[in-house]
Design a protein around this motif. Sequence first.
Motif, mmCIF file in Angstrom:
data_model
loop_
_atom_site.group_PDB
_atom_site.id
_atom_site.type_symbol
_atom_site.label_atom_id
_atom_site.label_comp_id
_atom_site.label_asym_id
_atom_site.label_seq_id
_atom_site.Cartn_x
_atom_site.Cartn_y
_atom_site.Cartn_z
ATOM 1 N N ILE A 144 0.854 -1.182 0.000
ATOM 2 C CA ILE A 144 0.000 0.000 0.000
ATOM 3 C C ILE A 144 0.894 1.237 0.000
ATOM 4 N N LEU A 145 0.642 2.122 -0.953
ATOM 5 C CA LEU A 145 1.450 3.329 -1.128
ATOM 6 C C LEU A 145 0.537 4.549 -1.173
ATOM 7 N N PRO A 146 1.085 5.733 -0.869
ATOM 8 C CA PRO A 146 0.278 6.948 -0.987
ATOM 9 C C PRO A 146 -0.195 7.167 -2.421
ATOM 10 N N LEU A 147 -1.353 7.783 -2.551
ATOM 11 C CA LEU A 147 -1.907 8.070 -3.866
ATOM 12 C C LEU A 147 -0.915 8.878 -4.697
ATOM 13 N N ASN A 148 -0.806 8.524 -5.982
ATOM 14 C CA ASN A 148 0.085 9.199 -6.943
ATOM 15 C C ASN A 148 1.564 8.901 -6.710
ATOM 16 N N SER A 149 1.878 7.882 -5.920
ATOM 17 C CA SER A 149 3.279 7.481 -5.765
ATOM 18 C C SER A 149 3.823 6.979 -7.092
ATOM 19 N N GLU A 150 5.056 7.328 -7.385
ATOM 20 C CA GLU A 150 5.713 6.850 -8.608
ATOM 21 C C GLU A 150 6.878 5.957 -8.210
ATOM 22 N N ILE A 151 6.538 4.838 -7.595
ATOM 23 C CA ILE A 151 7.512 3.841 -7.145
ATOM 24 C C ILE A 151 7.212 2.533 -7.860
ATOM 25 N N GLU A 152 8.198 1.975 -8.511
ATOM 26 C CA GLU A 152 8.014 0.678 -9.167
ATOM 27 C C GLU A 152 8.071 -0.430 -8.121
ATOM 28 N N VAL A 153 7.132 -1.355 -8.198
ATOM 29 C CA VAL A 153 7.074 -2.469 -7.256
ATOM 30 C C VAL A 153 7.213 -3.774 -8.030
ATOM 31 N N TYR A 154 8.142 -4.603 -7.580
ATOM 32 C CA TYR A 154 8.389 -5.905 -8.209
ATOM 33 C C TYR A 154 8.159 -7.014 -7.183
ATOM 34 N N ASN A 155 7.617 -8.130 -7.630
ATOM 35 C CA ASN A 155 7.544 -9.333 -6.807
ATOM 36 C C ASN A 155 8.164 -10.475 -7.591
ATOM 37 N N SER A 156 9.253 -11.024 -7.061
ATOM 38 C CA SER A 156 9.986 -12.093 -7.758
ATOM 39 C C SER A 156 10.316 -11.659 -9.185
ATOM 40 N N ASP A 157 10.801 -10.423 -9.308
ATOM 41 C CA ASP A 157 11.249 -9.826 -10.577
ATOM 42 C C ASP A 157 10.118 -9.455 -11.526
ATOM 43 N N LYS A 158 8.862 -9.681 -11.128
ATOM 44 C CA LYS A 158 7.731 -9.298 -11.979
ATOM 45 C C LYS A 158 7.267 -7.902 -11.588
ATOM 46 N N LEU A 159 7.177 -7.008 -12.573
ATOM 47 C CA LEU A 159 6.744 -5.640 -12.318
ATOM 48 C C LEU A 159 5.239 -5.618 -12.072
ATOM 49 N N LEU A 160 4.822 -5.078 -10.915
ATOM 50 C CA LEU A 160 3.413 -5.033 -10.546
ATOM 51 C C LEU A 160 2.773 -3.687 -10.852
ATOM 52 N N THR A 161 3.570 -2.656 -11.040
ATOM 53 C CA THR A 161 3.064 -1.310 -11.273
ATOM 54 C C THR A 161 3.383 -0.856 -12.693
ATOM 55 N N LYS A 162 3.019 0.368 -12.998
ATOM 56 C CA LYS A 162 3.510 0.989 -14.221
ATOM 57 C C LYS A 162 5.009 1.218 -14.070
ATOM 58 N N ARG A 163 5.670 1.404 -15.185
ATOM 59 C CA ARG A 163 7.093 1.726 -15.137
ATOM 60 C C ARG A 163 7.253 3.233 -14.978
ATOM 61 N N PHE A 164 7.992 3.635 -13.952
ATOM 62 C CA PHE A 164 8.148 5.050 -13.640
ATOM 63 C C PHE A 164 9.549 5.569 -13.943
ATOM 64 N N LYS A 165 10.453 4.698 -14.311
ATOM 65 C CA LYS A 165 11.801 5.138 -14.650
ATOM 66 C C LYS A 165 12.307 4.300 -15.813
ATOM 67 N N PRO A 166 13.264 4.802 -16.574
ATOM 68 C CA PRO A 166 13.774 4.034 -17.711
ATOM 69 C C PRO A 166 14.311 2.669 -17.277
ATOM 70 N N MET A 167 14.118 1.687 -18.147
ATOM 71 C CA MET A 167 14.602 0.338 -17.872
ATOM 72 C C MET A 167 16.123 0.303 -17.977
ATOM 73 N N SER A 168 16.766 -0.280 -16.981
ATOM 74 C CA SER A 168 18.222 -0.395 -17.043
ATOM 75 C C SER A 168 18.619 -1.396 -18.125
ATOM 76 N N ASN A 169 19.843 -1.266 -18.627
ATOM 77 C CA ASN A 169 20.319 -2.185 -19.655
ATOM 78 C C ASN A 169 20.337 -3.624 -19.147
ATOM 79 N N GLN A 170 20.705 -3.784 -17.883
ATOM 80 C CA GLN A 170 20.743 -5.129 -17.312
ATOM 81 C C GLN A 170 19.348 -5.740 -17.254
ATOM 82 N N SER A 171 18.370 -4.951 -16.791
ATOM 83 C CA SER A 171 16.995 -5.453 -16.723
ATOM 84 C C SER A 171 16.455 -5.735 -18.123
ATOM 85 N N PHE A 172 16.820 -4.888 -19.068
ATOM 86 C CA PHE A 172 16.398 -5.063 -20.459
ATOM 87 C C PHE A 172 16.884 -6.399 -21.012
ATOM 88 N N ILE A 173 18.157 -6.688 -20.859
ATOM 89 C CA ILE A 173 18.713 -7.929 -21.410
ATOM 90 C C ILE A 173 18.175 -9.145 -20.673
#
Length: 262
Positions: A144-173
């Motif tokens: 649970i996060l405050p309304l309008n939070s721009e924090i990416e949340v992952y569970n076991s490497d799966k993104l649960l939220t929208k993406r709020f920052k550019p994807m790193s090269n490592q995550s991309f590959i």
Amino acid sequence: MLNKICLSAIVVFLAGCGSSSSTVTNSDDTNRDKLEWNSVPEKFNPQVNSEDFSIHGVESIELSLFGGHRDARVIYSNTLRSGEGVLKLYNVSSGISYIPSLKQQMIESTLQINHFGRYQCSIKIENRKITNLEGKCYVRIEIILPLNSEIEVYNSDKLLTKRFKPMSNQSFIEALKEASFDKNKLVVIDEFLNSYFTRNKTPTLTSFELETVISEVLKTDNKLDILGKLHPYVTDRQNLGQVIDNSFHYYDREKARKIVGL
């Protein structure tokens, strides 16, 4: 569908207070793999345990919690104070159960929340009902996060939220390697580029990274398409000729060189 989880590993037990919410993401209450929480019999000891945590300076939250793969949610609350977050775990138990612990650590701007202790769970869920249970099992995770939070949340490497920052090269590959078939890998490439373009930023790649990306697809047309999309962002362009020699058959190299302007 009948699901069975048998785990003996590390786990967490949480205590604290919860919060009301306004918006829920990544939640599908019609999914028959997920437990219908409000119908859990008392004999299975349904409990909701929660703990507050700080989100000051946090850009992403990485969860690694057994039992949460079936139902992990992010909820945005209009009552939480700025800088405050809540983790809630929904658990059921039968017979011998263990009281594990929680480990939180900040690595740069990432808050990691992991299991620490012993987790023993055997559960069967059919048509969203428990049909067999031994031990203590976590059946839902909520952040649970405050309304309008721009924090990416992952569970076991799966993104649960929208993406709020550019994807790193490592995550991309890594995402590219996990994707099956060319069409899915091309989607990952577009997602990588859009994570920059929507923020008016420009990605950068090394020639080695470009060669790695090209090697992930099978069809020559797809390889050429990737080369066209990604070569403008290669920083060591003097190595593009070698990338082409390593990545394309002899008869396709001239077309590839024209794409990159060689």
